[in-house]
Design a protein around this motif. Structure first.
Motif, PDB file in Angstrom:
ATOM      1  N   GLN A 142       0.820  -1.221   0.000  1.00 64.40           N
ATOM      2  CA  GLN A 142       0.000   0.000   0.000  1.00 64.40           C
ATOM      3  C   GLN A 142       0.852   1.267   0.000  1.00 64.40           C
ATOM      4  OE1 GLN A 142      -3.196  -1.437   0.479  1.00 64.40           O
ATOM      5  NE2 GLN A 142      -3.876   0.365  -0.663  1.00 64.40           N
ATOM      6  N   GLY A 143       1.872   1.302   0.836  1.00 63.38           N
ATOM      7  CA  GLY A 143       2.647   2.542   0.975  1.00 63.38           C
ATOM      8  C   GLY A 143       3.904   2.575   0.126  1.00 63.38           C
ATOM      9  N   ALA A 144       4.091   1.612  -0.775  1.00 65.58           N
ATOM     10  CA  ALA A 144       5.356   1.547  -1.539  1.00 65.58           C
ATOM     11  C   ALA A 144       5.135   1.927  -2.990  1.00 65.58           C
ATOM     12  CB  ALA A 144       5.917   0.131  -1.465  1.00 65.58           C
ATOM     13  N   ASP A 145       6.139   2.585  -3.619  1.00 67.89           N
ATOM     14  CA  ASP A 145       5.997   2.808  -5.058  1.00 67.89           C
ATOM     15  C   ASP A 145       6.655   1.710  -5.879  1.00 67.89           C
ATOM     16  OD1 ASP A 145       6.284   6.046  -4.293  1.00 67.89           O
ATOM     17  OD2 ASP A 145       8.070   4.837  -3.902  1.00 67.89           O
ATOM     18  N   LEU A 146       7.482   0.891  -5.198  1.00 70.14           N
ATOM     19  CA  LEU A 146       8.165  -0.184  -5.919  1.00 70.14           C
ATOM     20  C   LEU A 146       8.139  -1.426  -5.030  1.00 70.14           C
ATOM     21  CD1 LEU A 146       9.768  -0.069  -8.570  1.00 70.14           C
ATOM     22  CD2 LEU A 146      11.829   0.380  -7.259  1.00 70.14           C
ATOM     23  N   VAL A 147       7.866  -2.583  -5.623  1.00 72.32           N
ATOM     24  CA  VAL A 147       7.895  -3.833  -4.845  1.00 72.32           C
ATOM     25  C   VAL A 147       8.785  -4.825  -5.593  1.00 72.32           C
ATOM     26  CG1 VAL A 147       6.561  -5.764  -3.917  1.00 72.32           C
ATOM     27  CG2 VAL A 147       5.565  -3.478  -3.919  1.00 72.32           C
ATOM     28  N   PHE A 148       9.784  -5.359  -4.896  1.00 67.91           N
ATOM     29  CA  PHE A 148      10.660  -6.373  -5.494  1.00 67.91           C
ATOM     30  C   PHE A 148      10.204  -7.761  -5.051  1.00 67.91           C
ATOM     31  CE2 PHE A 148      13.579  -2.744  -5.639  1.00 67.91           C
ATOM     32  CZ  PHE A 148      14.188  -2.911  -6.875  1.00 67.91           C
ATOM     33  N   ILE A 149       9.948  -8.616  -6.044  1.00 66.50           N
ATOM     34  CA  ILE A 149       9.589 -10.007  -5.751  1.00 66.50           C
ATOM     35  C   ILE A 149      10.475 -10.899  -6.603  1.00 66.50           C
ATOM     36  CG2 ILE A 149       7.761 -11.754  -5.901  1.00 66.50           C
ATOM     37  CD1 ILE A 149       5.699  -9.493  -5.621  1.00 66.50           C
ATOM     38  N   CYS A 150      11.185 -11.796  -5.964  1.00 72.28           N
ATOM     39  CA  CYS A 150      12.034 -12.729  -6.705  1.00 72.28           C
ATOM     40  C   CYS A 150      11.279 -14.061  -6.783  1.00 72.28           C
ATOM     41  CB  CYS A 150      13.351 -12.890  -5.936  1.00 72.28           C
ATOM     42  SG  CYS A 150      14.602 -13.794  -6.826  1.00 72.28           S
ATOM     43  N   ASN A 151      11.026 -14.535  -8.021  1.00 72.94           N
ATOM     44  CA  ASN A 151      10.155 -15.703  -8.182  1.00 72.94           C
ATOM     45  C   ASN A 151      10.735 -16.680  -9.212  1.00 72.94           C
ATOM     46  OD1 ASN A 151       7.733 -16.970  -7.368  1.00 72.94           O
ATOM     47  ND2 ASN A 151       6.778 -16.435  -9.308  1.00 72.94           N
ATOM     48  N   PRO A 152      11.250 -17.837  -8.797  1.00 75.10           N
ATOM     49  CA  PRO A 152      11.381 -18.318  -7.434  1.00 75.10           C
ATOM     50  C   PRO A 152      12.451 -17.529  -6.686  1.00 75.10           C
ATOM     51  CG  PRO A 152      12.491 -19.809  -8.933  1.00 75.10           C
ATOM     52  CD  PRO A 152      11.797 -18.787  -9.778  1.00 75.10           C
ATOM     53  N   ASN A 153      12.284 -17.532  -5.392  1.00 75.29           N
ATOM     54  CA  ASN A 153      13.104 -16.643  -4.588  1.00 75.29           C
ATOM     55  C   ASN A 153      14.487 -17.213  -4.296  1.00 75.29           C
ATOM     56  OD1 ASN A 153      13.558 -14.335  -2.977  1.00 75.29           O
ATOM     57  ND2 ASN A 153      13.228 -15.573  -1.149  1.00 75.29           N
ATOM     58  N   ASN A 154      15.449 -16.318  -4.372  1.00 71.53           N
ATOM     59  CA  ASN A 154      16.803 -16.604  -3.906  1.00 71.53           C
ATOM     60  C   ASN A 154      16.955 -15.898  -2.573  1.00 71.53           C
ATOM     61  OD1 ASN A 154      19.555 -16.877  -3.550  1.00 71.53           O
ATOM     62  ND2 ASN A 154      20.100 -15.261  -4.998  1.00 71.53           N
ATOM     63  N   PRO A 155      17.189 -16.585  -1.449  1.00 69.60           N
ATOM     64  CA  PRO A 155      17.724 -17.947  -1.336  1.00 69.60           C
ATOM     65  C   PRO A 155      16.711 -19.006  -0.890  1.00 69.60           C
ATOM     66  CG  PRO A 155      18.075 -16.817   0.723  1.00 69.60           C
ATOM     67  CD  PRO A 155      17.287 -15.873  -0.158  1.00 69.60           C
ATOM     68  N   THR A 156      15.434 -18.670  -0.697  1.00 70.74           N
ATOM     69  CA  THR A 156      14.540 -19.646  -0.053  1.00 70.74           C
ATOM     70  C   THR A 156      13.961 -20.654  -1.037  1.00 70.74           C
ATOM     71  OG1 THR A 156      12.593 -18.248  -0.390  1.00 70.74           O
ATOM     72  CG2 THR A 156      13.818 -17.916   1.668  1.00 70.74           C
ATOM     73  N   GLY A 157      13.904 -20.311  -2.311  1.00 69.62           N
ATOM     74  CA  GLY A 157      13.298 -21.201  -3.317  1.00 69.62           C
ATOM     75  C   GLY A 157      11.780 -21.053  -3.398  1.00 69.62           C
ATOM     76  N   ALA A 158      11.188 -20.185  -2.562  1.00 70.23           N
ATOM     77  CA  ALA A 158       9.719 -20.038  -2.576  1.00 70.23           C
ATOM     78  C   ALA A 158       9.236 -19.590  -3.959  1.00 70.23           C
ATOM     79  CB  ALA A 158       9.286 -19.021  -1.523  1.00 70.23           C
ATOM     80  N   LEU A 159       8.153 -20.219  -4.404  1.00 72.10           N
ATOM     81  CA  LEU A 159       7.626 -19.950  -5.747  1.00 72.10           C
ATOM     82  C   LEU A 159       6.166 -19.519  -5.621  1.00 72.10           C
ATOM     83  CD1 LEU A 159       8.095 -20.237  -8.863  1.00 72.10           C
ATOM     84  CD2 LEU A 159       7.332 -22.604  -8.634  1.00 72.10           C
ATOM     85  N   ILE A 160       5.818 -18.409  -6.252  1.00 76.70           N
ATOM     86  CA  ILE A 160       4.444 -17.890  -6.144  1.00 76.70           C
ATOM     87  C   ILE A 160       3.701 -18.164  -7.451  1.00 76.70           C
ATOM     88  CG2 ILE A 160       3.030 -15.855  -5.640  1.00 76.70           C
ATOM     89  CD1 ILE A 160       5.486 -14.556  -4.388  1.00 76.70           C
ATOM     90  N   ASP A 161       2.428 -18.553  -7.333  1.00 71.67           N
ATOM     91  CA  ASP A 161       1.592 -18.829  -8.506  1.00 71.67           C
ATOM     92  C   ASP A 161       1.374 -17.565  -9.337  1.00 71.67           C
ATOM     93  OD1 ASP A 161       1.201 -21.460  -8.271  1.00 71.67           O
ATOM     94  OD2 ASP A 161      -0.729 -21.318  -7.225  1.00 71.67           O
ATOM     95  N   LYS A 162       1.303 -17.772 -10.620  1.00 71.03           N
ATOM     96  CA  LYS A 162       1.089 -16.657 -11.543  1.00 71.03           C
ATOM     97  C   LYS A 162      -0.207 -15.895 -11.220  1.00 71.03           C
ATOM     98  CE  LYS A 162       0.556 -15.938 -16.483  1.00 71.03           C
ATOM     99  NZ  LYS A 162       0.826 -16.470 -17.806  1.00 71.03           N
ATOM    100  N   GLN A 163      -1.286 -16.650 -10.990  1.00 68.08           N
ATOM    101  CA  GLN A 163      -2.579 -15.986 -10.767  1.00 68.08           C
ATOM    102  C   GLN A 163      -2.529 -15.142  -9.492  1.00 68.08           C
ATOM    103  OE1 GLN A 163      -2.210 -19.169 -11.582  1.00 68.08           O
ATOM    104  NE2 GLN A 163      -3.051 -19.113 -13.660  1.00 68.08           N
ATOM    105  N   ASP A 164      -1.855 -15.641  -8.470  1.00 71.35           N
ATOM    106  CA  ASP A 164      -1.752 -14.879  -7.216  1.00 71.35           C
ATOM    107  C   ASP A 164      -0.987 -13.580  -7.437  1.00 71.35           C
ATOM    108  OD1 ASP A 164      -3.161 -16.802  -5.904  1.00 71.35           O
ATOM    109  OD2 ASP A 164      -1.385 -17.859  -5.148  1.00 71.35           O
ATOM    110  N   LEU A 165       0.075 -13.688  -8.215  1.00 70.09           N
ATOM    111  CA  LEU A 165       0.869 -12.477  -8.498  1.00 70.09           C
ATOM    112  C   LEU A 165       0.058 -11.488  -9.328  1.00 70.09           C
ATOM    113  CD1 LEU A 165       4.526 -13.587  -9.342  1.00 70.09           C
ATOM    114  CD2 LEU A 165       3.737 -12.172  -7.443  1.00 70.09           C
ATOM    115  N   GLU A 166      -0.645 -12.005 -10.318  1.00 66.55           N
ATOM    116  CA  GLU A 166      -1.450 -11.120 -11.176  1.00 66.55           C
ATOM    117  C   GLU A 166      -2.497 -10.377 -10.352  1.00 66.55           C
ATOM    118  OE1 GLU A 166      -1.267 -13.240 -15.539  1.00 66.55           O
ATOM    119  OE2 GLU A 166      -2.751 -13.941 -14.103  1.00 66.55           O
ATOM    120  N   ARG A 167      -3.122 -11.102  -9.425  1.00 70.11           N
ATOM    121  CA  ARG A 167      -4.144 -10.468  -8.570  1.00 70.11           C
ATOM    122  C   ARG A 167      -3.515  -9.350  -7.744  1.00 70.11           C
ATOM    123  NH1 ARG A 167      -6.875 -15.224  -8.160  1.00 70.11           N
ATOM    124  NH2 ARG A 167      -5.486 -16.055  -6.592  1.00 70.11           N
TER     125      ARG A 167
END
Ligand SMILES: Cc1ncc(COP(=O)(O)O)c(C=O)c1O
Length: 362
Positions: A142-167
Motif C-alpha cells: 500500500q505505501g510503496a511505489d516499488l515492490v521487489f519479488i524474486c520468483n522463485p526466490n533466492n535464497p529460499t526457493g519459494a515460488l508464487i503462482d502466476k494468478q496470485d501475483l497477477e491479482r
C-alpha cells in the motif's frame, strides 16, 4: 570491495593452501550442466566482433528474446546483466519507498540504498517454510511505489503462482512491481508461472537473467520486459554499448536457434530434480540440519547445532565453498545455502556436511 554475492573463493584457497581451481564452488547459483554446448566454439569463432562497436541499444539481442516469448520487441530492453536494471529501476521510476519480499537477494536493498530510496521488508518465516503471505504483502505494498519479488526466490526457493501475483499486481495500480524471474527457467513447468508476456500490465516489469540458466555470468547479459511506458523511463537511463559485442552475439545466437532452448531447459530441469532428490535423501537422517523445499537447484538449510560460519569452515577444509546466509535480511548465522553441481560432487558435499555435523559430538 563489493561483498554479499556468495562465497570468496580466493579467501578459502588461501586459508587451506590450495589453488583457486581446486575449490569446489557451491556458493553461486549457476546451471550445473554448464552453458549450451556450442557457446564456447561460437565465442572462439566470433572473437573478431570485439574489433567493432556493437549495436548501442542491443536491439537485435532484445528482438531474439521478444520473438522467443512472443512479445513486442519494444517491450524489451537488454542490459549487462539484470543487475543493470536492479540498480536503475528505483531511480528511473522515481521511487521513494520500496518494499522487498524477503529474505531475498541483497542487491534490491543495496540498489535502493545507493539511490537514496527507503526500503522495508515483508519477511517470510522459516516456521512457514518461507511461503509468502500475500495478504500481508498486499497490505504492506500500500505505501510503496516499488515492490521487489524474486520468483522463485533466492535464497529460499519459494515460488508464487502466476494468478496470485497477477491479482496482487492488479490490486495496486499505483505501485510498480519488479518480478525477478532469473531462476524461473530452472523450474519444471516454468512457463505456467512466468509473467514475461504480461507486457500490457502497466505497473509490472520482469527481469530475466541469462547468467544463471545459460551459465554465462561473465558475459553479463539480462533482460527487462514490461509496458512501453516503463521501458521508456528506464531507457532514459541507458548507456550506449552497455552490452558488449560478444555478449550480444552469444545471446542472439541462442535465440537464433529457438528450437534448442526448451530441450536445454528440460535437460537442466530433469537433472536438477534427480540430483536434488539424491542430495536431500543423502542428508535425510542427519541430525542438526533442516533442508527447506525448493523447486530449483539451490537449497537453503537451517543448522541447529553449529553456526553457518563454522559449517562453512568445516566443509571448507574439504574444499567446498558454500554460502553463509547471515547477511540476508530475515535469516541469521544459522542458515546456509548449497548450490548443487554434479551427482558425485553433491554426494561428496553431503558426506562432508554429515562429517562436519557429527564432529560436534566427538
Ligand atoms: C535473484 C537474482 N537476480 C539477479 C541477479 C543478477 O544476475 P545478473 O546480473 O548476472 O543477471 C542475481 C545474481 O546472483 C540473483 O541472484
Amino acid at each position: 570491495m563489493i561483498q554479499g554475492h556468495g562465497g570468496n573463493k580466493q579467501q578459502l584457497a588461501d586459508r587451506i593452501g590450495c589453488g583457486l581451481e581446486d575449490i569446489i564452488d557451491m556458493s553461486s547459483n549457476l546451471n550445473p550442466l554448464g552453458p549450451p554446448k556450442r557457446i564456447h566454439a561460437f565465442i572462439r569463432e566470433n572473437i573478431h566482433l570485439i574489433h567493432a562497436l556493437p549495436e548501442p541499444d542491443a536491439a537485435g539481442m532484445s528482438k531474439g528474446f521478444a520473438d522467443y516469448h512472443g512479445i513486442d520487441p519494444g517491450c524489451v530492453m537488454a542490459g549487462n546483466g539484470t543487475t543493470f536494471f536492479i540498480y536503475t529501476l528505483p531511480l528511473a521510476l522515481g521511487a521513494k519507498k520500496a518494499l522487498i519480499l524477503g529474505p531475498a537477494y541483497a542487491d534490491y536493498e543495496d540498489a535502493c540504498a545507493a539511490l537514496n530510496v527507503k526500503t522495508c521488508h515483508c519477511l517470510t518465516l522459516a516456521q512457514n517454510n518461507f511461503v509468502p503471505d500475500l495478504d500481508q504483502l498486499s497490505a504492506e505494498a500500500q505505501g510503496a511505489d516499488l515492490v521487489f519479488i524474486c520468483n522463485p526466490n533466492n535464497p529460499t526457493g519459494a515460488l508464487i503462482d502466476k494468478q496470485d501475483l497477477e491479482r496482487l499486481i492488479g490490486r495496486h495500480t499505483n505501485t510498480c512491481f519488479v518480478v525477478d524471474e532469473s531462476y524461473l527457467p530452472f523450474v519444471p513447468d516454468a512457463e505456467a508461472f512466468s509473467l514475461v508476456t504480461q507486457t500490457h500490465q502497466p505497473n509490472l516489469v520482469v527481469l530475466s537473467s541469462m547468467s544463471k540458466i545459460f551459465r554465462i555470468p561473465g558475459l553479463r547479459t539480462g533482460f527487462l520486459s514490461g509496458a512501453k511506458t516503463l521501458i521508456r523511463k528506464v531507457m532514459a537511463h541507458y548507456q550506449p554499448w552497455s552490452v558488449n559485442a560478444l555478449a550480444q552475439a552469444v545471446i542472439k545466437n541462442i535465440y537464433d536457434h529457438p528450437g534448442d532452448i526448451l530441450p536445454f531447459y528440460r535437460q537442466t530441469r530433469e537433472f536438477i530434480v534427480k540430483e536434488r532428490r539424491a542430495f536431500v535423501h543423502a542428508l535425510a537422517e542427519t541430525e542438526g540440519i533442516r533442508l527447506f523445499d525448493t523447486p530449483v537447484y539451490f537449497v537453503l538449510a537451517r543448522l541447529d547445532r553449529i553456526s553457518a560460519p563454522e559449517l562453512c569452515r568445516r566443509v571448507g577444509d574439504d574444499r567446498f565453498l558454500i554460502r553463509d546466509c547471515a547477511n540476508f535480511k530475515g535469516l541469521s548465522d544459522r542458515f546456509v545455502r548449497f548450490s548443487l553441481k554434479t551427482h558425485e560432487i553433491n554426494l561428496a558435499l553431503a558426506q562432508s556436511i554429515k562429517t562436519a555435523l557429527a564432529r560436534e559430538h566427538t
